[in-house]
Motif scaffolding. Sequence first.
Motif, short mmCIF file in Angstrom:
data_model
loop_
_atom_site.label_atom_id
_atom_site.label_comp_id
_atom_site.label_asym_id
_atom_site.label_seq_id
_atom_site.Cartn_x
_atom_site.Cartn_y
_atom_site.Cartn_z
N ALA A 166 25.43 56.88 37.05
CA ALA A 166 26.75 57.00 36.42
C ALA A 166 26.86 56.03 35.24
O ALA A 166 27.39 56.38 34.18
N ILE A 167 26.37 54.82 35.45
CA ILE A 167 26.39 53.83 34.36
C ILE A 167 25.49 54.27 33.23
O ILE A 167 25.86 54.21 32.05
N ALA A 168 24.28 54.74 33.56
CA ALA A 168 23.36 55.24 32.53
C ALA A 168 23.99 56.40 31.76
O ALA A 168 23.88 56.48 30.53
N ASP A 169 24.67 57.31 32.47
CA ASP A 169 25.30 58.46 31.82
C ASP A 169 26.39 58.00 30.85
O ASP A 169 26.52 58.53 29.74
N ASP A 170 27.17 57.00 31.27
CA ASP A 170 28.25 56.51 30.41
C ASP A 170 27.71 55.84 29.16
O ASP A 170 28.17 56.11 28.04
N LEU A 171 26.71 54.97 29.32
CA LEU A 171 26.12 54.30 28.16
C LEU A 171 25.41 55.29 27.26
O LEU A 171 25.49 55.20 26.03
N ARG A 172 24.73 56.27 27.86
CA ARG A 172 24.04 57.30 27.07
C ARG A 172 25.04 58.08 26.22
O ARG A 172 24.81 58.36 25.04
N SER A 173 26.17 58.42 26.82
CA SER A 173 27.21 59.15 26.10
C SER A 173 27.73 58.33 24.91
O SER A 173 27.93 58.87 23.81
N GLN A 174 27.94 57.03 25.12
CA GLN A 174 28.42 56.17 24.04
C GLN A 174 27.39 56.08 22.91
O GLN A 174 27.75 56.02 21.74
N ILE A 175 26.12 56.07 23.27
CA ILE A 175 25.06 56.00 22.26
C ILE A 175 24.97 57.32 21.50
O ILE A 175 24.91 57.34 20.26
N MET A 176 25.00 58.43 22.21
CA MET A 176 24.83 59.73 21.59
C MET A 176 26.02 60.11 20.70
O MET A 176 25.87 60.84 19.72
N THR A 177 27.21 59.62 21.04
CA THR A 177 28.39 59.94 20.24
C THR A 177 28.64 58.92 19.14
O THR A 177 29.58 59.08 18.35
N GLY A 178 27.80 57.89 19.06
CA GLY A 178 27.92 56.92 17.98
C GLY A 178 28.89 55.79 18.25
O GLY A 178 29.12 54.95 17.36
N ARG A 179 29.46 55.75 19.45
CA ARG A 179 30.35 54.62 19.76
C ARG A 179 29.57 53.32 19.81
O ARG A 179 30.09 52.25 19.50
N ILE A 180 28.31 53.41 20.24
CA ILE A 180 27.39 52.28 20.14
C ILE A 180 26.32 52.69 19.14
O ILE A 180 25.65 53.70 19.32
N GLN A 181 26.18 51.92 18.06
CA GLN A 181 25.33 52.30 16.93
C GLN A 181 23.87 51.89 17.13
O GLN A 181 23.57 50.92 17.84
N PRO A 182 22.93 52.64 16.51
CA PRO A 182 21.52 52.22 16.53
C PRO A 182 21.36 50.79 16.02
O PRO A 182 21.98 50.41 15.01
N GLY A 183 20.57 50.01 16.72
CA GLY A 183 20.36 48.63 16.34
C GLY A 183 21.38 47.67 16.92
O GLY A 183 21.21 46.45 16.84
N GLU A 184 22.45 48.21 17.51
CA GLU A 184 23.51 47.36 18.05
C GLU A 184 23.08 46.74 19.37
O GLU A 184 22.44 47.38 20.20
N ARG A 185 23.44 45.48 19.55
CA ARG A 185 23.13 44.78 20.80
C ARG A 185 24.17 45.14 21.84
O ARG A 185 25.38 45.10 21.57
N LEU A 186 23.71 45.50 23.04
CA LEU A 186 24.64 45.78 24.13
C LEU A 186 25.22 44.47 24.65
O LEU A 186 24.62 43.39 24.47
N PRO A 187 26.37 44.52 25.29
CA PRO A 187 26.88 43.30 25.94
C PRO A 187 25.85 42.76 26.92
O PRO A 187 24.93 43.46 27.34
N SER A 188 25.99 41.51 27.29
CA SER A 188 25.05 40.89 28.22
C SER A 188 25.01 41.66 29.53
O SER A 188 25.96 42.37 29.89
N GLU A 189 23.91 41.52 30.24
CA GLU A 189 23.78 42.22 31.52
C GLU A 189 24.85 41.77 32.49
O GLU A 189 25.42 42.58 33.24
N ALA A 190 25.17 40.47 32.47
CA ALA A 190 26.23 39.97 33.35
C ALA A 190 27.57 40.57 32.96
O ALA A 190 28.38 40.94 33.82
N GLY A 191 27.80 40.68 31.64
CA GLY A 191 29.06 41.26 31.16
C GLY A 191 29.19 42.73 31.54
O GLY A 191 30.26 43.19 31.96
#
Length: 247
Positions: A11-36
């Motif tokens: 479910a988490i992978a699906d959510d992050l994948r969706s954000q990446i594919m729709t451009g909400r998270i841009q190529p080259g962008e650093r994800l929040p920390s793993e703890a975050g």
Amino acid sequence: MTGSVPTRRHAIADDLRSQIMTGRIQPGERLPSEAGLADRYKVSTATLRNALAVLQREGLVEKIHGKGNFVRRPLRKILYVGGWGTLDPWTAAEPALSVTVRTATVRAHGLLTTLLKVPTGSPLAEFSCVSLEGESPHGLARIYVPRDLAPAGVLDDASSCREAVTRFAVTGPQPTAVRETVCARPPTPDEASSLRIGSAGAVLAITRIATDSAGRVVEAALLAFPGDRVDAVFTTHHVIDERQTQG
């Protein structure tokens, strides 16, 4: 509860994948920390890392040691030209692409003694090369030359071999023959680390042996490319059977 971890991971992978594919998270962008991220999704760090591992295997996210997890930029493929063994100059010379080279003198052991046909302990000049687009690796090469065949100053930064090495090409005088063995296989732990790919991915591995007119091995090269980042081109020539022509 046993089935909840795999469900949450996907479910988490699906959510992050969706954000990446729709451009909400841009190529080259650093994800929040793993703890975050673990806190955001209300899961353990282990579950969060399992979710990120799904995206890493898909090539959407890469983890850079000491820096964090980044959305992978679309990578251009480079072209490896077989026969004389070289990265195609048109793709390898792109401004965004670079090759780092480390040189050393090492002793032949294990597989190297077999490939180079030298006794264990024989001195070799070693070139360890990584081709990169920005910080993303495209290929890995380890090139070995018997030390007594290496030109003077071959390990210096200003060596005339440097240009050839940065193209993964045969380093010495043009050999009489080059034999390349190609296979697709899982990466070794060292390759997975150097190329920043998951152990479940595949690499195109090329073992290149160059020999002189006397049949002596003048160079052995071990090349590895992530399967999605390279095209390898080999040109074949029709071999005429001399027994038929003489008949």
